[in-house]
Design a protein around this motif. Structure first.
Motif, PDB file in Angstrom:
ATOM      1  N   ASN A 176      10.888  11.570   0.989  1.00 43.77           N
ATOM      2  CA  ASN A 176       9.516  11.670   1.454  1.00 43.77           C
ATOM      3  C   ASN A 176       8.712  10.443   1.014  1.00 43.77           C
ATOM      4  OD1 ASN A 176       6.783  12.332   1.686  1.00 43.77           O
ATOM      5  ND2 ASN A 176       7.200  14.506   1.431  1.00 43.77           N
ATOM      6  N   GLN A 177       8.451   9.521   1.951  1.00 46.34           N
ATOM      7  CA  GLN A 177       7.779   8.258   1.610  1.00 46.34           C
ATOM      8  C   GLN A 177       6.355   8.474   1.089  1.00 46.34           C
ATOM      9  OE1 GLN A 177       9.007   5.278   1.222  1.00 46.34           O
ATOM     10  NE2 GLN A 177      11.013   6.047   1.843  1.00 46.34           N
ATOM     11  N   GLN A 178       5.631   9.422   1.687  1.00 44.23           N
ATOM     12  CA  GLN A 178       4.255   9.662   1.245  1.00 44.23           C
ATOM     13  C   GLN A 178       4.232  10.169  -0.193  1.00 44.23           C
ATOM     14  OE1 GLN A 178       1.917  12.264   3.764  1.00 44.23           O
ATOM     15  NE2 GLN A 178       0.379  12.554   2.151  1.00 44.23           N
ATOM     16  N   LEU A 179       5.151  11.058  -0.514  1.00 42.59           N
ATOM     17  CA  LEU A 179       5.238  11.576  -1.877  1.00 42.59           C
ATOM     18  C   LEU A 179       5.567  10.457  -2.860  1.00 42.59           C
ATOM     19  CD1 LEU A 179       5.272  14.133  -3.729  1.00 42.59           C
ATOM     20  CD2 LEU A 179       7.734  14.248  -3.311  1.00 42.59           C
ATOM     21  N   ILE A 180       6.518   9.595  -2.493  1.00 39.74           N
ATOM     22  CA  ILE A 180       6.909   8.469  -3.355  1.00 39.74           C
ATOM     23  C   ILE A 180       5.716   7.555  -3.610  1.00 39.74           C
ATOM     24  CG2 ILE A 180       8.298   6.358  -3.462  1.00 39.74           C
ATOM     25  CD1 ILE A 180      10.502   7.900  -1.965  1.00 39.74           C
ATOM     26  N   SER A 181       4.986   7.259  -2.557  1.00 31.96           N
ATOM     27  CA  SER A 181       3.819   6.371  -2.678  1.00 31.96           C
ATOM     28  C   SER A 181       2.753   6.976  -3.604  1.00 31.96           C
ATOM     29  CB  SER A 181       3.237   6.115  -1.291  1.00 31.96           C
ATOM     30  OG  SER A 181       2.010   5.446  -1.385  1.00 31.96           O
ATOM     31  N   THR A 182       2.470   8.269  -3.417  1.00 32.02           N
ATOM     32  CA  THR A 182       1.478   8.941  -4.266  1.00 32.02           C
ATOM     33  C   THR A 182       1.915   8.937  -5.723  1.00 32.02           C
ATOM     34  OG1 THR A 182       0.877  10.394  -2.424  1.00 32.02           O
ATOM     35  CG2 THR A 182       0.197  11.100  -4.616  1.00 32.02           C
ATOM     36  N   LEU A 183       3.187   9.226  -5.956  1.00 36.21           N
ATOM     37  CA  LEU A 183       3.698   9.270  -7.333  1.00 36.21           C
ATOM     38  C   LEU A 183       3.680   7.888  -7.981  1.00 36.21           C
ATOM     39  CD1 LEU A 183       6.676  11.766  -6.861  1.00 36.21           C
ATOM     40  CD2 LEU A 183       4.660  12.129  -8.295  1.00 36.21           C
ATOM     41  N   GLN A 184       3.961   6.856  -7.197  1.00 35.66           N
ATOM     42  CA  GLN A 184       3.905   5.493  -7.750  1.00 35.66           C
ATOM     43  C   GLN A 184       2.494   5.154  -8.233  1.00 35.66           C
ATOM     44  OE1 GLN A 184       5.517   3.260  -4.440  1.00 35.66           O
ATOM     45  NE2 GLN A 184       7.578   3.154  -5.351  1.00 35.66           N
ATOM     46  N   THR A 185       1.490   5.519  -7.420  1.00 31.14           N
ATOM     47  CA  THR A 185       0.101   5.249  -7.798  1.00 31.14           C
ATOM     48  C   THR A 185      -0.310   6.071  -9.018  1.00 31.14           C
ATOM     49  OG1 THR A 185      -0.392   4.860  -5.464  1.00 31.14           O
ATOM     50  CG2 THR A 185      -2.271   5.142  -6.938  1.00 31.14           C
ATOM     51  N   LEU A 186       0.049   7.361  -9.006  1.00 35.48           N
ATOM     52  CA  LEU A 186      -0.305   8.233 -10.138  1.00 35.48           C
ATOM     53  C   LEU A 186       0.405   7.809 -11.422  1.00 35.48           C
ATOM     54  CD1 LEU A 186      -0.246  11.756  -8.436  1.00 35.48           C
ATOM     55  CD2 LEU A 186      -2.264  10.537  -9.291  1.00 35.48           C
ATOM     56  N   SER A 187       1.541   7.105 -11.284  1.00 33.87           N
ATOM     57  CA  SER A 187       2.324   6.700 -12.457  1.00 33.87           C
ATOM     58  C   SER A 187       1.860   5.376 -13.059  1.00 33.87           C
ATOM     59  CB  SER A 187       3.809   6.599 -12.094  1.00 33.87           C
ATOM     60  OG  SER A 187       4.310   7.855 -11.686  1.00 33.87           O
ATOM     61  N   LEU A 188       0.891   4.719 -12.416  1.00 30.59           N
ATOM     62  CA  LEU A 188       0.344   3.486 -12.999  1.00 30.59           C
ATOM     63  C   LEU A 188      -0.292   3.812 -14.351  1.00 30.59           C
ATOM     64  CD1 LEU A 188      -1.293   1.942  -9.785  1.00 30.59           C
ATOM     65  CD2 LEU A 188       0.790   1.150 -10.953  1.00 30.59           C
ATOM     66  N   PRO A 189      -0.202   2.881 -15.313  1.00 29.44           N
ATOM     67  CA  PRO A 189      -0.663   3.186 -16.682  1.00 29.44           C
ATOM     68  C   PRO A 189      -2.075   3.782 -16.759  1.00 29.44           C
ATOM     69  CG  PRO A 189       0.488   1.084 -16.645  1.00 29.44           C
ATOM     70  CD  PRO A 189       0.406   1.535 -15.220  1.00 29.44           C
ATOM     71  N   HIS A 190      -3.003   3.278 -15.943  1.00 29.75           N
ATOM     72  CA  HIS A 190      -4.386   3.770 -16.053  1.00 29.75           C
ATOM     73  C   HIS A 190      -4.580   5.121 -15.365  1.00 29.75           C
ATOM     74  CE1 HIS A 190      -4.215   1.524 -12.276  1.00 29.75           C
ATOM     75  NE2 HIS A 190      -5.243   2.240 -11.847  1.00 29.75           N
ATOM     76  N   ASN A 191      -3.562   5.598 -14.627  1.00 31.81           N
ATOM     77  CA  ASN A 191      -3.656   6.897 -13.944  1.00 31.81           C
ATOM     78  C   ASN A 191      -2.816   7.987 -14.599  1.00 31.81           C
ATOM     79  OD1 ASN A 191      -5.312   5.812 -11.971  1.00 31.81           O
ATOM     80  ND2 ASN A 191      -3.626   5.392 -10.546  1.00 31.81           N
ATOM     81  N   LEU A 192      -1.866   7.573 -15.445  1.00 32.64           N
ATOM     82  CA  LEU A 192      -0.795   8.485 -15.876  1.00 32.64           C
ATOM     83  C   LEU A 192      -1.296   9.704 -16.640  1.00 32.64           C
ATOM     84  CD1 LEU A 192       2.221   8.764 -15.576  1.00 32.64           C
ATOM     85  CD2 LEU A 192       2.534   7.387 -17.633  1.00 32.64           C
ATOM     86  N   SER A 193      -2.358   9.549 -17.398  1.00 33.53           N
ATOM     87  CA  SER A 193      -2.812  10.675 -18.242  1.00 33.53           C
ATOM     88  C   SER A 193      -3.579  11.725 -17.452  1.00 33.53           C
ATOM     89  CB  SER A 193      -3.698  10.154 -19.374  1.00 33.53           C
ATOM     90  OG  SER A 193      -4.884   9.596 -18.831  1.00 33.53           O
ATOM     91  N   ALA A 194      -3.858  11.460 -16.167  1.00 30.58           N
ATOM     92  CA  ALA A 194      -4.699  12.383 -15.380  1.00 30.58           C
ATOM     93  C   ALA A 194      -4.119  13.792 -15.308  1.00 30.58           C
ATOM     94  CB  ALA A 194      -4.918  11.830 -13.974  1.00 30.58           C
ATOM     95  N   VAL A 195      -2.790  13.906 -15.298  1.00 29.27           N
ATOM     96  CA  VAL A 195      -2.156  15.225 -15.130  1.00 29.27           C
ATOM     97  C   VAL A 195      -1.934  15.936 -16.471  1.00 29.27           C
ATOM     98  CG1 VAL A 195       0.278  14.499 -15.255  1.00 29.27           C
ATOM     99  CG2 VAL A 195      -0.386  16.418 -13.747  1.00 29.27           C
ATOM    100  N   VAL A 196      -2.219  15.234 -17.566  1.00 32.95           N
ATOM    101  CA  VAL A 196      -2.012  15.851 -18.885  1.00 32.95           C
ATOM    102  C   VAL A 196      -3.129  16.860 -19.155  1.00 32.95           C
ATOM    103  CG1 VAL A 196      -1.879  15.433 -21.369  1.00 32.95           C
ATOM    104  CG2 VAL A 196      -0.809  13.825 -19.772  1.00 32.95           C
ATOM    105  N   GLY A 197      -2.718  18.062 -19.543  1.00 29.22           N
ATOM    106  CA  GLY A 197      -3.709  19.107 -19.798  1.00 29.22           C
ATOM    107  C   GLY A 197      -3.580  20.279 -18.850  1.00 29.22           C
ATOM    108  N   ILE A 198      -2.393  20.445 -18.249  1.00 27.04           N
ATOM    109  CA  ILE A 198      -2.138  21.635 -17.423  1.00 27.04           C
ATOM    110  C   ILE A 198      -2.273  22.880 -18.319  1.00 27.04           C
ATOM    111  CG2 ILE A 198      -0.381  22.897 -16.104  1.00 27.04           C
ATOM    112  CD1 ILE A 198       0.779  20.176 -15.256  1.00 27.04           C
ATOM    113  N   ILE A 199      -3.017  23.871 -17.842  1.00 25.21           N
ATOM    114  CA  ILE A 199      -3.242  25.104 -18.602  1.00 25.21           C
ATOM    115  C   ILE A 199      -2.442  26.242 -17.969  1.00 25.21           C
ATOM    116  CG2 ILE A 199      -4.985  26.798 -19.351  1.00 25.21           C
ATOM    117  CD1 ILE A 199      -5.425  24.139 -20.677  1.00 25.21           C
TER     118      ILE A 199
END
Length: 523
Positions: free
Chosen positions: A3-26
């Motif tokens: 899935n190219q769209q998924l890969i692209s989104t994950l690449q952006t979210l995995s950039l150092p300044h974005n990576l912590s955004a998902v931390v804190g799942i409750i």
């Protein structure tokens, strides 16, 4: 095909300044379990006062019946801690049950007649009476046997930072809470599309005691063993099928998940539309009600969905009113069987998988879902419930016939990408390890919970009930031998005392009759 769209989104979210955004799942867990006697029969004892008030206790309550306990963990970010707290709740409860044990599977023990199942009692307050009368309605609508089935509910919310980042990536300009609500509904749609996978992996109710059928006819091709046990050779999760939490009247409901207004409207329609079927139930000869009302749903909780959008309610507020007030706050996954191989009904591996799976559902594109597509998803689920371990099973994917193994392999390829992203964010390798392990189950169905359960059950030479009873005894011994790790006996004793005091205060503060209270609630 990746899935190219998924890969692209994950690449952006995995950039150092974005990576912590998902931390804190409750996360939070609600686990249901029946109290069983030493003879392997349903307990007829009332809920123990030593466990506190089922109406107001934070951690320990009851579901449909006095014997069906429900354990609730606090919402928090540490999965391992959540499981430790769940263990402590089990340990304390068992310490107060004398000679009783906790049933370790979803389908109930031997029950001779549904009248053995005593409705849960919540005291004399209007709120308490309403909870019991609602259960009376469930009994009169569906029978008590269906309500003796136990499951595990998994509640999850993503941190606000995750949604802020996603909204930014999508160039979305609506209010943040509106975006969050729309995104959670997208998660729900994707969850429903792929729900068959949860049933395949974690379905753990391929067998049952024949007493559950109470003489009802079934077209399912059951095979029998022992004194009175039935199983489907390729079955996974009978709890999720036609024998479990189903309601034929609900199948006609038009509840959709494409936008929040439509979802709320669908639910409200169901709780305000009279049902010819339930209108016939009437009252008892002495004039007492047999149900809260004659509508398709008495209240919103009666809607049997494998996943629900949720917001914490204020005092006296209905779930749909909370959603209308503040939007979606979290989602409740209700599709999990009790895991018979875990003393608390769910494992850390399952929680990690659900983190990955639900994150995938959030990041994968999620087109609007028609009623026809919802029906297709239900048909796929039904096929897996009854025949999931058949290596030749074919499902319908976007209207095309697809082998379960092919679709499963495609999904796990995408899940591996999401797991890698979560590993980077949480500085671990556990997510990828979990996905790599469970991906093997697609190829070998005997590794699934239902596959393992049937092979161990048949190898034991025991009836289904006797095998489950042996597991329950082993778990009781385990809890007796281990120490509390986070919550203590004193904390539970204090909470029990406090909850009983809270119940008394609620009862003393009632100022109107029960009939007036109900009229106000439904006004």
């Amino acid at each position: 095909m990746t899935n190219q769209q998924l890969i692209s989104t994950l690449q952006t979210l995995s950039l150092p300044h974005n990576l912590s955004a998902v931390v804190g799942i409750i996360r939070g867990i609600e686990r249901e379990t029946l109290r069983i006697t030493e003879q392997g029969r349903l307990s007829s004892k009332p809920h123990s006062a030593e466990l506190g008030s089922a109406l107001t206790h934070k951690y320990i309550t009851t579901d449909f019946s006095e014997a069906l306990l429900e354990f609730i963990t606090p919402a928090q970010a540490d999965s391992a801690l959540t499981l430790k707290q769940l263990e402590d709740i089990h340990k304390f409860t068992l310490s107060k049950l004398d000679d009783e044990i906790l049933w370790p599977i979803s389908m109930p023990c031997f029950i001779k007649h549904q009248d053995e199942i005593a409705l849960a009692q919540y005291g004399t307050s209007n709120t308490g009476q309403m909870k019991t009368l609602y259960r009376e309605g469930l009994k009169n609508r569906y029978g008590s046997m269906m309500q003796a089935i136990a499951g595990v509910h998994f509640n999850i919310s993503f941190p606000e930072s995750f949604w802020v980042k996603l909204q930014e990536l999508q160039n979305d300009t609506q209010e943040l809470q509106d975006f969050i609500s729309a995104s959670y509904l997208a998660v729900i749609r994707n969850f429903k599309r792929n729900l068959w996978l949860i049933s395949y992996l974690f379905g753990a109710s391929p067998a049952l005691c024949s007493s559950f059928l109470q003489g009802r006819e079934t077209k399912l091709p059951f095979e029998s063993f022992g004194k009175g046990s039935l199983y489907l050779p390729y079955g996974t999760a009978l709890r999720l099928g036609d024998l479990g939490y189903t309601n034929s009247a609900q199948s006609a409901l038009n509840v959709t998940y494409n936008n929040l207004d439509d979802y709320i409207a669908g639910i409200r329609s169901a709780i305000t539309t009279p049902s010819g079927l339930y209108n016939a139930i009437g009252d008892y000869p002495d004039g007492r009600r047999k149900q809260l009302n004659h509508n398709i749903l008495q209240i919103e909780n009666e809607f049997y969905s494998p996943i629900r959008p949720k917001r914490n309610t204020l005092a006296g507020e209905k779930p749909s009113e909370a959603l209308a007030r503040g939007g979606i706050e979290y989602i409740e996954v209700r599709a999990l069987d009790v895991n018979p191989f875990s003393s608390v009904g769910i494992s850390l591996e399952q929680m990690r998988f659900l983190d990955v799976f639900l994150t995938y559902c959030a990041l994968e594109s999620s087109p609007l879902m028609s009623v026809a597509e919802q029906a297709q998803a239900s048909a796929n689920l039904s096929a897996v419930v009854n025949n999931g371990r058949d290596p030749e099973l074919v499902l319908s994917r976007n209207g095309e016939a697809t082998k379960l193994q092919t679709w499963g392999a495609n999904l796990f390829a995408d899940l591996a990408l999401v797991a890698d992203y979560l590993d980077k964010a949480y500085k671990t390798d556990e997510y990828s390890h979990t996905i790599a392990t469970l991906s093997q189950w697609i190829v070998n169905s005997e590794m699934t919970f239902s596959g393992q359960y049937m092979s161990k059950l048949l190898a034991s030479g025991l009836d289904n009930g006797a095998y489950a009873f042996s597991l329950a005894q082993a778990y009781k011994a385990k809890f007796a031998a281990q120490d509390y790790s986070t919550l203590t006996a004193d904390i539970f004793a204090e909470q029990a005392k406090h909850s009983l005091q809270q119940q008394r205060e609620i009862e003393q503060n009632d100022t109107v009759s029960f009939e007036t209270f109900l009229a106000d609630y439904f006004a």
